[in-house]
Write a protein that holds these residues in place. Structure first.
Motif, PDB file in Angstrom:
ATOM      1  N   ILE A   1     -31.138 -13.268 -28.062  1.00  0.00           N
ATOM      2  CA  ILE A   1     -30.732 -12.046 -27.381  1.00  0.00           C
ATOM      3  C   ILE A   1     -30.925 -12.273 -25.887  1.00  0.00           C
ATOM      4  O   ILE A   1     -31.928 -12.857 -25.488  1.00  0.00           O
ATOM      5  CB  ILE A   1     -31.550 -10.844 -27.896  1.00  0.00           C
ATOM      6  CG1 ILE A   1     -31.104  -9.559 -27.214  1.00  0.00           C
ATOM      7  CG2 ILE A   1     -33.035 -11.036 -27.708  1.00  0.00           C
ATOM      8  CD1 ILE A   1     -31.686  -8.317 -27.840  1.00  0.00           C
ATOM      9  N   PRO A   2     -29.940 -11.870 -25.069  1.00  0.00           N
ATOM     10  CA  PRO A   2     -30.164 -12.014 -23.627  1.00  0.00           C
ATOM     11  C   PRO A   2     -31.216 -10.995 -23.189  1.00  0.00           C
ATOM     12  O   PRO A   2     -31.062  -9.804 -23.425  1.00  0.00           O
ATOM     13  CB  PRO A   2     -28.793 -11.693 -23.025  1.00  0.00           C
ATOM     14  CG  PRO A   2     -28.059 -10.943 -24.080  1.00  0.00           C
ATOM     15  CD  PRO A   2     -28.615 -11.351 -25.394  1.00  0.00           C
TER      16      PRO A   2
ATOM     17  N   LYS B   1     -37.507 -18.597 -41.663  1.00  0.00           N
ATOM     18  CA  LYS B   1     -36.117 -18.947 -41.951  1.00  0.00           C
ATOM     19  C   LYS B   1     -35.318 -18.945 -40.661  1.00  0.00           C
ATOM     20  O   LYS B   1     -35.303 -17.954 -39.944  1.00  0.00           O
ATOM     21  CB  LYS B   1     -35.531 -17.934 -42.927  1.00  0.00           C
ATOM     22  CG  LYS B   1     -36.030 -18.173 -44.328  1.00  0.00           C
ATOM     23  CD  LYS B   1     -35.361 -17.238 -45.291  1.00  0.00           C
ATOM     24  CE  LYS B   1     -35.961 -17.423 -46.675  1.00  0.00           C
ATOM     25  NZ  LYS B   1     -35.997 -16.180 -47.426  1.00  0.00           N
TER      26      LYS B   1
ATOM     27  N   ALA C   1     -32.586 -14.887 -34.126  1.00  0.00           N
ATOM     28  CA  ALA C   1     -31.344 -14.882 -33.364  1.00  0.00           C
ATOM     29  C   ALA C   1     -31.683 -14.812 -31.891  1.00  0.00           C
ATOM     30  O   ALA C   1     -32.820 -14.522 -31.521  1.00  0.00           O
ATOM     31  CB  ALA C   1     -30.480 -13.705 -33.774  1.00  0.00           C
TER      32      ALA C   1
ATOM     33  N   ARG D   1     -38.675  -4.578 -32.448  1.00  0.00           N
ATOM     34  CA  ARG D   1     -38.262  -5.953 -32.253  1.00  0.00           C
ATOM     35  C   ARG D   1     -39.377  -6.810 -31.658  1.00  0.00           C
ATOM     36  O   ARG D   1     -39.990  -6.450 -30.662  1.00  0.00           O
ATOM     37  CB  ARG D   1     -37.039  -5.971 -31.340  1.00  0.00           C
ATOM     38  CG  ARG D   1     -36.416  -7.329 -31.143  1.00  0.00           C
ATOM     39  CD  ARG D   1     -35.147  -7.208 -30.346  1.00  0.00           C
ATOM     40  NE  ARG D   1     -35.368  -6.478 -29.107  1.00  0.00           N
ATOM     41  CZ  ARG D   1     -34.411  -5.863 -28.434  1.00  0.00           C
ATOM     42  NH1 ARG D   1     -33.189  -5.870 -28.881  1.00  0.00           N
ATOM     43  NH2 ARG D   1     -34.694  -5.230 -27.311  1.00  0.00           N
TER      44      ARG D   1
ATOM     45  N   ARG E   1     -35.411 -11.282 -36.857  1.00  0.00           N
ATOM     46  CA  ARG E   1     -34.581 -10.249 -37.480  1.00  0.00           C
ATOM     47  C   ARG E   1     -35.211  -9.731 -38.761  1.00  0.00           C
ATOM     48  O   ARG E   1     -34.816  -8.713 -39.292  1.00  0.00           O
ATOM     49  CB  ARG E   1     -33.192 -10.814 -37.808  1.00  0.00           C
ATOM     50  CG  ARG E   1     -32.435 -11.256 -36.577  1.00  0.00           C
ATOM     51  CD  ARG E   1     -30.999 -11.553 -36.902  1.00  0.00           C
ATOM     52  NE  ARG E   1     -30.323 -10.383 -37.403  1.00  0.00           N
ATOM     53  CZ  ARG E   1     -29.500 -10.376 -38.449  1.00  0.00           C
ATOM     54  NH1 ARG E   1     -29.263 -11.490 -39.103  1.00  0.00           N
ATOM     55  NH2 ARG E   1     -28.921  -9.272 -38.843  1.00  0.00           N
TER      56      ARG E   1
ATOM     57  N   ARG F   1     -32.209 -18.710 -40.174  1.00  0.00           N
ATOM     58  CA  ARG F   1     -31.119 -17.740 -40.081  1.00  0.00           C
ATOM     59  C   ARG F   1     -31.616 -16.338 -39.768  1.00  0.00           C
ATOM     60  O   ARG F   1     -30.839 -15.465 -39.416  1.00  0.00           O
ATOM     61  CB  ARG F   1     -30.315 -17.730 -41.376  1.00  0.00           C
ATOM     62  CG  ARG F   1     -31.070 -17.233 -42.583  1.00  0.00           C
ATOM     63  CD  ARG F   1     -30.128 -16.978 -43.736  1.00  0.00           C
ATOM     64  NE  ARG F   1     -30.804 -16.316 -44.830  1.00  0.00           N
ATOM     65  CZ  ARG F   1     -31.464 -16.959 -45.777  1.00  0.00           C
ATOM     66  NH1 ARG F   1     -31.534 -18.266 -45.779  1.00  0.00           N
ATOM     67  NH2 ARG F   1     -32.060 -16.280 -46.738  1.00  0.00           N
ATOM     68  N   LEU F   2     -32.912 -16.116 -39.905  1.00  0.00           N
ATOM     69  CA  LEU F   2     -33.436 -14.796 -39.581  1.00  0.00           C
ATOM     70  C   LEU F   2     -34.031 -14.739 -38.172  1.00  0.00           C
ATOM     71  O   LEU F   2     -34.778 -13.831 -37.832  1.00  0.00           O
ATOM     72  CB  LEU F   2     -34.463 -14.356 -40.628  1.00  0.00           C
ATOM     73  CG  LEU F   2     -33.839 -14.058 -41.994  1.00  0.00           C
ATOM     74  CD1 LEU F   2     -34.893 -13.670 -42.999  1.00  0.00           C
ATOM     75  CD2 LEU F   2     -32.803 -12.952 -41.898  1.00  0.00           C
TER      76      LEU F   2
ATOM     77  N   ILE G   1     -37.395  -6.545 -37.982  1.00  0.00           N
ATOM     78  CA  ILE G   1     -36.820  -5.738 -36.891  1.00  0.00           C
ATOM     79  C   ILE G   1     -37.000  -4.250 -37.124  1.00  0.00           C
ATOM     80  O   ILE G   1     -37.085  -3.477 -36.176  1.00  0.00           O
ATOM     81  CB  ILE G   1     -35.320  -6.082 -36.714  1.00  0.00           C
ATOM     82  CG1 ILE G   1     -34.757  -5.453 -35.443  1.00  0.00           C
ATOM     83  CG2 ILE G   1     -34.485  -5.606 -37.866  1.00  0.00           C
ATOM     84  CD1 ILE G   1     -34.302  -6.421 -34.445  1.00  0.00           C
TER      85      ILE G   1
ATOM     86  N   TYR H   1     -35.508 -13.670 -31.126  1.00  0.00           N
ATOM     87  CA  TYR H   1     -36.208 -12.524 -31.714  1.00  0.00           C
ATOM     88  C   TYR H   1     -36.138 -12.636 -33.220  1.00  0.00           C
ATOM     89  O   TYR H   1     -35.295 -13.342 -33.761  1.00  0.00           O
ATOM     90  CB  TYR H   1     -35.636 -11.202 -31.198  1.00  0.00           C
ATOM     91  CG  TYR H   1     -34.283 -10.819 -31.756  1.00  0.00           C
ATOM     92  CD1 TYR H   1     -33.117 -11.314 -31.201  1.00  0.00           C
ATOM     93  CD2 TYR H   1     -34.176  -9.936 -32.825  1.00  0.00           C
ATOM     94  CE1 TYR H   1     -31.886 -10.962 -31.694  1.00  0.00           C
ATOM     95  CE2 TYR H   1     -32.933  -9.580 -33.334  1.00  0.00           C
ATOM     96  CZ  TYR H   1     -31.804 -10.095 -32.763  1.00  0.00           C
ATOM     97  OH  TYR H   1     -30.578  -9.737 -33.261  1.00  0.00           O
TER      98      TYR H   1
END
Lengths: 474, 228
Positions: A76-77, A69, A74, A96, A89, A71-72, A92, A87
């Protein structure tokens, strides 16, 4: 001489590592080895890295939990690469998974699991029906069949049917896993299996379990725990395949599928197959065996329906309907304990106190301590269930967490607000199956309090009646 | 839209007020939003903790006043109480490293900032409490920095930190006795707003404030997400 010793000690080290890491899929953080040794192992290709998040044309895939999905995922710097990374989510809570960190799996030789000559220390005998199913399972394992569904009514003695197949594989030195979606089921299975296979090391894995290593030959785990495994097991048995969250979360099916070796067998156990499995069964795509009768050869208790017109009002004041009190007083065997199912945690918590006071007033129980509540968010859940089993508690209010996999010797079962959406057909059949499980008290009452019959209730009763019919009862 | 915490569907409410802007984008569903408790009613004017009676400041802050002749912090303002749900969220956000979760706090963090610090002139700078380089490697991001980056005066970096034990693993007494882990890298001559995620005993923030005051900063305020 010295060199020989060195080689030998290295051999020992590798064998030890193989036992610890083979069949697992881990992040670098989850491998507790120092960097130098780890790098050497990677260079000698004992460990092989693999991409943790794959980018497809249209979606990303997390290689640990199978999440697709969008939306799951995201960004990350990343501090070490000074770039933005994806990564996952979804997984998590297990640590991670980042795009720049690979997952590692063991590619050294496989550990040699022990071969047991006669591992099964269980002395009971199987009923003819159980034996038929057990033989079918052994046959499936011997022929390396992909899948087999064992459809056995509640209280048919599913666990015992597995013993021959498990013994067969343990004698060949194979690795076995029993997975189930429910933690309570794992907790109940561990002692039973340890008793049945005394000499075999068995580890139980669930969140918060004392053993977290998961390196034994025989593993009993929740399906969530299998997210850290890859082609590890020669036989996977999934108990209660239709239970939440397994049937609704695709990542668990993904995990289970990945955890077994490609040519090995999966056995599914259930009392209430979902539509998905039923369609596959009836179209002959999923081989199955049906066990229509309980091991003590009495029919399944058929639920009674009781209409309560003021149910919603009563529930709002967190009281049971008056019909429930009436039923309590007129039960055929008042010695039995009571398992009371309610639809929500909130109601369970609220009803705990009010019902206690009411029943003490009505002189149904001696003191309020004889009534307890369990739900998923309860910390002392294990303890309370144990107290109920040892008959130190008279009445246990519960949500659907106790609908399956647990056995109490002599209980009557009541469901309040059976029309609620959490009580679907499977749940109701399972709940009804909590009654009359022991041979010393093979009957029990099951009663659903409702304020309007739902299809789930009707189907559940139909299913139970038809299973009784197939079991030869009229 | 889906809730960033429970992944449930959340549908923004539509009314005449927000018809043309199509409603604000929501990050948390109503249930999860209600589970977080904003500090309301009478609060300590110094540290933002919840006070019951008509007190002005709490006993903890009195002790701070006694300890320093003048408290290095002017005051701290926090938004949320540290209830169970908040603890769960912080664990996932900070310790498990779910970076994306910070967007759940973005809107309220910006709005409260505007309301609370409007009295300060524009010559103010925002500084986030830094993490030591060891910790940042472990965690991947600095939660205070993420929060500070939402605010309008641009975040500046004046202080660094050396490695020390985790504050959250210590008792109150141990926390109060820790040494100052901060170092100044540049001089500041403007008032400063320190940004952090949690105010627990106030030790960390006061360490930073002391250091800034010693080096010529006129006033130090603190702005934190949670008061525990």
């Amino acid at each position: 001489m010295n060199r020989n010793l060195l080689v030998q000690s290295q051999g020992n080290l590798i064998a030890e590592l193989a036992a610890r890491f083979s069949g697992k899929l881990l992040l670098r953080r989850e491998i507790p080895l120092d960097e130098k040794l780890f790098q050497r192992l990677v260079n000698q290709s004992y460990f092989t890295p693999t991409l943790s998040i794959k980018r497809n044309k249209f979606h990303y895939i997390c290689e640990r939990c199978g999440n697709r999905k969008r939306r799951l995922f995201a960004n990350i710097p990343c501090n070490s690469c000074k770039k933005d990374h994806l990564y996952c989510r979804k997984c998590i809570d297990m640590g991670r998974v980042m795009e720049c960190e690979p997952l590692y799996y063991w590619t050294g030789h496989e550990p040699k699991w022990k071969k047991y000559k006669s591992p099964c220390s269980w002395t009971g005998t199987l009923t003819p029906e159980q034996k038929r199913a057990a033989n079918r399972i052994v046959q499936a394992v011997k022929n390396d069949e992909r899948e087999l569904l064992v459809w056995a009514v509640t209280g048919a003695g599913k666990t015992e049917m597995l013993f021959p197949a498990i013994s067969h594989l343990l004698a060949l030195g194979k690795r076995i896993c029993i997975a189930t979606p429910r933690t309570d089921v794992v907790r109940e299975l561990i002692p039973r299996m340890k008793q049945a296979f005394i000499h075999v090391p068995i580890q139980g894995l669930y969140s918060g379990s004392p053993d977290m290593e998961g390196t034994a030959q025989f593993i009993i785990a929740t399906t969530h725990q299998l997210l850290r495994y890859q082609s590890a097991f020669d036989l996977i048995i999934i108990d209660e395949i239709d239970a939440f969250p397994f049937h609704s979360d695709p990542s668990l099916a993904f995990a289970v599928h990945r955890a077994k070796k490609s040519a090995s067998t999966s056995i599914y156990l259930t009392a209430t197959p979902r539509k998905k499995q039923r369609v596959r069964m009836y179209s002959k795509k999923l081989p199955h065996i049906f066990v229509p009768i309980r091991f003590h050869r009495t029919p399944l208790p058929v639920p009674r329906l009781k209409m309560c017109f003021q149910l919603k009002k009563n529930v709002k004041r967190s009281l049971p309907p008056p019909a429930f009190i009436h039923w309590l007083k007129t039960r055929s065997n008042p010695e039995r304990q009571i398992l009371l199912f309610v639809p929500t945690i909130l109601l369970a918590q609220k009803m705990d106190q009010k019902l206690g006071e009411l029943l003490v007033k009505e002189k149904m129980i001696r003191r309020e301590g004889l009534l307890e509540t369990v739900h998923a968010a309860d910390q002392d859940r294990e303890e309370k269930i144990q107290l109920f089993r040892s008959q130190n508690i008279q009445i246990l209010i519960t949500t659907t967490i106790l609908e399956r996999g647990v056995t109490f010797p002599s209980v009557d079962v009541a469901v309040i607000d059976a029309g609620h959406t959490v009580f679907d057909e499977a749940a109701l059949v399972q709940i009804a199956g909590r009654a009359g499980r022991s041979p010393s008290d093979p009957t029990g009452e099951v009663i659903f309090f409702h304020d309007g019959k739902t299809e789930a209730m009707e189907h559940a009763i139909e299913a139970i009646v038809s299973m009784n019919k197939r079991g030869g009862f009229r | 839209m889906y809730c960033v915490w429970c992944d449930g569907l959340c549908i923004p409410e539509m009314n005449w007020e927000n018809l043309w802007s199509m409603g604000r984008t929501k990050t948390l569903c109503n249930q999860c939003e209600n589970a977080l408790k904003v500090i309301e009613g009478n609060r300590c004017k110094k540290c933002s903790c919840q006070l019951k009676e008509k007190q002005y400041i709490c006993s903890d802050c009195m002790q701070w006043e006694q300890r320093f002749k003048q408290d290095p912090l002017k005051f701290n303002y926090s938004i949320f109480n540290y209830n169970e749900r908040m603890q769960d969220m912080v664990t996932r956000w900070k310790y498990r490293g779910d970076y994306h979760l910070s967007c759940a706090f973005e809107q309220i963090f910006i709005e409260t900032f505007k309301n609370t610090f409007a009295f300060l002139s524009k010559k103010v700078c925002v500084i986030s409490i830094p993490l030591s380089s060891e910790r940042i490697l472990e965690r991947g991001f600095n939660q205070a920095k993420v929060l500070a980056d939402y605010l309008i005066p641009k975040r500046e970096e004046f202080i660094t930190r050396v490695y020390s034990e985790k504050q959250s693993k210590k008792t109150r007494k141990e926390r109060l006795a820790t040494k100052n882990p901060f170092f100044l890298t540049k001089k500041v001559n403007k008032p400063v707003i320190l940004v952090d995620d949690i105010y627990t005993t106030g030790r960390t923030l006061r360490h930073a404030a002391e250091l800034l005051l010693e080096n010529g900063c006129p006033a130090v305020y603190a702005y934190t997400l949670i008061r525990s």
